[in-house]
Design a protein around this motif. Structure first.
Motif, mmCIF file in Angstrom:
data_model
loop_
_atom_site.group_PDB
_atom_site.id
_atom_site.type_symbol
_atom_site.label_atom_id
_atom_site.label_comp_id
_atom_site.label_asym_id
_atom_site.label_seq_id
_atom_site.Cartn_x
_atom_site.Cartn_y
_atom_site.Cartn_z
ATOM 1 N N CYS A 256 -7.348 0.369 -3.801
ATOM 2 C CA CYS A 256 -7.968 -0.284 -2.644
ATOM 3 C C CYS A 256 -9.391 -0.740 -2.915
ATOM 4 O O CYS A 256 -9.986 -1.427 -2.091
ATOM 5 C CB CYS A 256 -7.925 0.632 -1.425
ATOM 6 S SG CYS A 256 -8.969 2.088 -1.576
ATOM 7 N N CYS B 45 -5.304 8.425 -3.768
ATOM 8 C CA CYS B 45 -6.482 7.972 -3.024
ATOM 9 C C CYS B 45 -6.462 8.482 -1.578
ATOM 10 O O CYS B 45 -5.454 8.374 -0.902
ATOM 11 C CB CYS B 45 -6.519 6.453 -3.037
ATOM 12 S SG CYS B 45 -7.921 5.791 -2.143
ATOM 13 N N HIS C 244 -6.361 5.131 0.993
ATOM 14 C CA HIS C 244 -5.196 4.278 1.256
ATOM 15 C C HIS C 244 -3.951 5.050 0.831
ATOM 16 O O HIS C 244 -4.037 6.060 0.140
ATOM 17 C CB HIS C 244 -5.328 2.922 0.553
ATOM 18 C CG HIS C 244 -4.872 2.896 -0.879
ATOM 19 N ND1 HIS C 244 -5.656 3.349 -1.914
ATOM 20 C CD2 HIS C 244 -3.709 2.492 -1.433
ATOM 21 C CE1 HIS C 244 -4.996 3.203 -3.059
ATOM 22 N NE2 HIS C 244 -3.819 2.691 -2.793
ATOM 23 N N CYS D 171 -11.404 3.681 -6.690
ATOM 24 C CA CYS D 171 -9.964 3.575 -6.521
ATOM 25 C C CYS D 171 -9.524 2.213 -7.019
ATOM 26 O O CYS D 171 -10.014 1.195 -6.540
ATOM 27 C CB CYS D 171 -9.577 3.761 -5.062
ATOM 28 S SG CYS D 171 -7.826 3.417 -4.817
HETATM 29 ZN ZN ZN Z 1 -7.581 3.631 -2.579
#
Ligand code: ZN
Length: 595
Positions: free
Chosen positions: A59, A35, A38, A56
């Motif tokens: 997150c 990702c 994050h 995602c």
């Molecule tokens: Zn993420």
């Protein structure tokens, strides 16, 4: 415009667009990557070519190609639209009003661009810029840094640049609107250049568009009483409080290092940057604004303050620190004891600067230490003074555990007991003047227990090889779903001959689509075998059944209780009781059934 958004979405493939930013790997029906929003080691960022969305699972960030570009490039919808239209080869049609405003802004940006090109030319190649160039080089700025930051010089005679701009087709009104030029108050028709005789730093936004300038007087200036620095006044495009000097060059590094060094002035930002410390910006003063913090929040939660050493004694700086704390920033201080500012420290002893950078102090420690060092702890009077300076800060620490720790530290330092520090602190507690909610990344789920069960139920069905035939077998359960969104999705699934994710989504009401996308992505992300899938489905079905039965039983028992107290003479009571007993038996059967 809505049509054009759709047109762009149809022309572009989200996999291609995101693929420009991240290495996507094919997995099953999706593409995955680590990702970008994050920190993670195993990929949970999923892109679905079928639905043209990303999500995602770490997150929670999710959306379409527009959301991705906005989040990734930190731009607003309008900018993302332009960018994607360009990629798709589509010319945007605009309404005349917004076009007028936009073209005015664009004109000013183009004008600024011409201005900085001219100033750059003077500084780098023209004899009029020679003294200024010598000064910059003397300050240790290399030619390549100078070019990177696009430094320039505004020559003494403004007629040269004014005529240059007129030749480029700009009007007097535009020159004045840019803030760089003004009309003299003495009735003269000619325009003056606000920055005449100054070294110029272009002030760019995060996308490197020049919105304004700051100008520094040269030490050799014939008029040494002028302000050392001046800025473009507020214009239609330049707002001082929204700008961070150097962000356009530092943003990637800020994201990579997950921290940002905040300095006061241009040279304090440029020198470390030139020395390879690139996660750095300048706020052009000692206080930062909400807008500046919001801008930084897109990249990091950690601030490293490299401000003048006496900043803690400054009321505006106090407010900034409280503000940053309330917005959830972790605030640290870079202490450079031996030097007056980062520029001097980096140029004299880079190793020292780096070692201090590796050992920053939490801002609260810094405030306590500097205050204690200033007043000493020898007398009652000095202790009182310390408390009156430090406590207004400490009472505002948002996290109560951290606040408590600092009360203890402070009481130890000045040798008084913690209770009296607490008591003293009460004097400084006011209702918070500012309440800014920390920006949350994932939406709060308010779904009920039953809604969650139903969603899970659907997730298992959509994960199957043939969702339609599985749904047919489970139609009794699907028809009894209660959550509005799940109901509609189930209804559609029971009516289609074949499941095609994109078509399916298209047939759903628009408000339901994100809900379906969550279900579908979640569904196709897990790879359990069909036997376990069936087991899970049965389990959830029975959980839903039990939940619904319990609810019915509760309702019924309330009805019975009402009937019993109302003395109404009818047979309905015994009917209700029979039903009640039947439900209890059903529940007992369900609960003992092995799943
Ligand atoms: Zn993420």
């Amino acid at each position: 415009m809505d049509n054009q958004v759709e047109e762009i979405k149809q022309k572009l493939n989200i996999v291609d667009v995101i693929g420009k930013y991240l290495p996507l790997k094919k997995r099953g029906r999706h593409f995955i990557a680590c990702c970008p929003f994050h920190n993670e080691k195993t990929p949970s960022f999923t892109v679905s070519p079928e639905l043209q969305i990303f999500k995602c699972f770490g997150c929670g960030k999710a959306g379409d190609v527009f959301t991705f570009l906005q989040e990734r490039e930190h731009i607003d919808f309008k900018d993302a639209l332009e960018e994607l239209a360009k990629m798709a080869g589509i010319t945007l049609i605009k309404n005349p009003q917004s076009e007028a405003v936009e073209s005015k802004e664009k004109r000013l940006i183009t004008l600024n661009e011409e201005v900085i090109k001219f100033y750059q030319y003077i500084l780098l190649t023209h004899p009029l810029g020679k003294t200024a160039l010598q000064y910059v080089l003397y300050r240790g700025i290399t030619l390549s840094t100078l070019r990177l930051f696009r430094l320039g010089f505004s020559p003494q005679n403004p007629a040269i640049i004014v005529n240059y701009l007129f030749k480029k087709g700009f009007t007097s009104a535009e020159l004045i609107a840019s803030g760089t030029f003004g009309v003299s108050a003495y009735g003269s028709k000619s325009l003056y250049d606000r920055f005449t005789g100054r070294l110029i730093f272009p002030l760019s936004d995060y996308r490197s568009r020049v919105l304004g300038f700051s100008g520094r007087i040269l030490p050799s200036s014939p008029n040494p009483n002028l302000a050392k620095y001046i800025n473009t006044p507020e214009t239609e495009i330049y707002h001082k409080s929204h700008l961070l000097f150097g962000l356009n060059l530092a943003k990637e590094s800020i994201r990579d290092t997950q921290s940002v060094i905040i300095t006061e002035g241009e040279f304090d930002m440029i020198s470390p940057y030139q020395a390879g410390i690139t996660n750095i910006v300048a706020i052009k003063g000692t206080a930062f604004t909400v807008e500046q913090l919001q801008l930084l929040k897109r990249y990091t939660d950690t601030l490293i303050l490299a401000l003048d050493s006496d900043f803690a004694g400054n009321a505006a700086a106090h407010r900034s620190i409280e503000l940053a704390d309330s917005m959830g920033f972790d605030i640290n201080v870079l202490v450079l004891e031996n030097y007056k500012d980062p520029d001097e420290a980096v140029r004299t002893d880079l190793a020292y600067f780096k070692s201090r950078l590796a050992n920053t102090l939490p801002v609260w420690d810094f405030i306590i230490n500097t205050t204690v060092a200033t007043y000493g702890i020898d007398s009652i009077k000095s202790k009182k003074q310390i408390l009156s300076i430090v406590l207004p800060f400490l009472v505002k620490i948002t996290n109560s555990v951290i606040r408590g720790d600092y009360y203890r530290t402070l009481s130890n330092l000045i040798g008084s007991d913690i209770d009296s520090v607490h008591e003293e602190a009460q004097k400084y507690i006011h209702p918070p003047a500012l309440s800014i909610k920390p920006i949350t990344t994932s939406p709060v789920t308010t779904d009920t227990y039953l809604a969650r069960l139903e969603k899970q139920f659907l997730t298992y069905i959509f994960g199957a090889k043939k969702p339609v035939s599985l749904a047919a077998r489970l139609s009794k359960h699907l028809q009894s779903l209660t959550d509005h969104r799940s109901m509609l999705i189930a209804k559609l699934l029971l009516s289609v001959p074949d499941f095609q994710p994109a078509d399916f989504q298209q047939q759903l009401e628009e408000e339901i689509r994100p809900y379906f996308q969550e279900i579908y992505l979640e569904a196709t992300n897990s790879d359990i075998d069909s036997q376990s899938r069936l087991r899970e489905i049965k389990k959830i079905a029975s959980q839903i059944g039990i939940y619904n039965l319990k609810n019915k039983i509760k309702e019924l028992s309330q009805k019975i209780a009402q009937q019993e107290t109302s003395y109404s003479q009818d047979d309905s009571l015994s009917g209700l009781e029979t039903e009640y007993n039947q439900l209890l038996q059903q529940l007992a059967r369900l609960q003992t059934k092995k799943v």
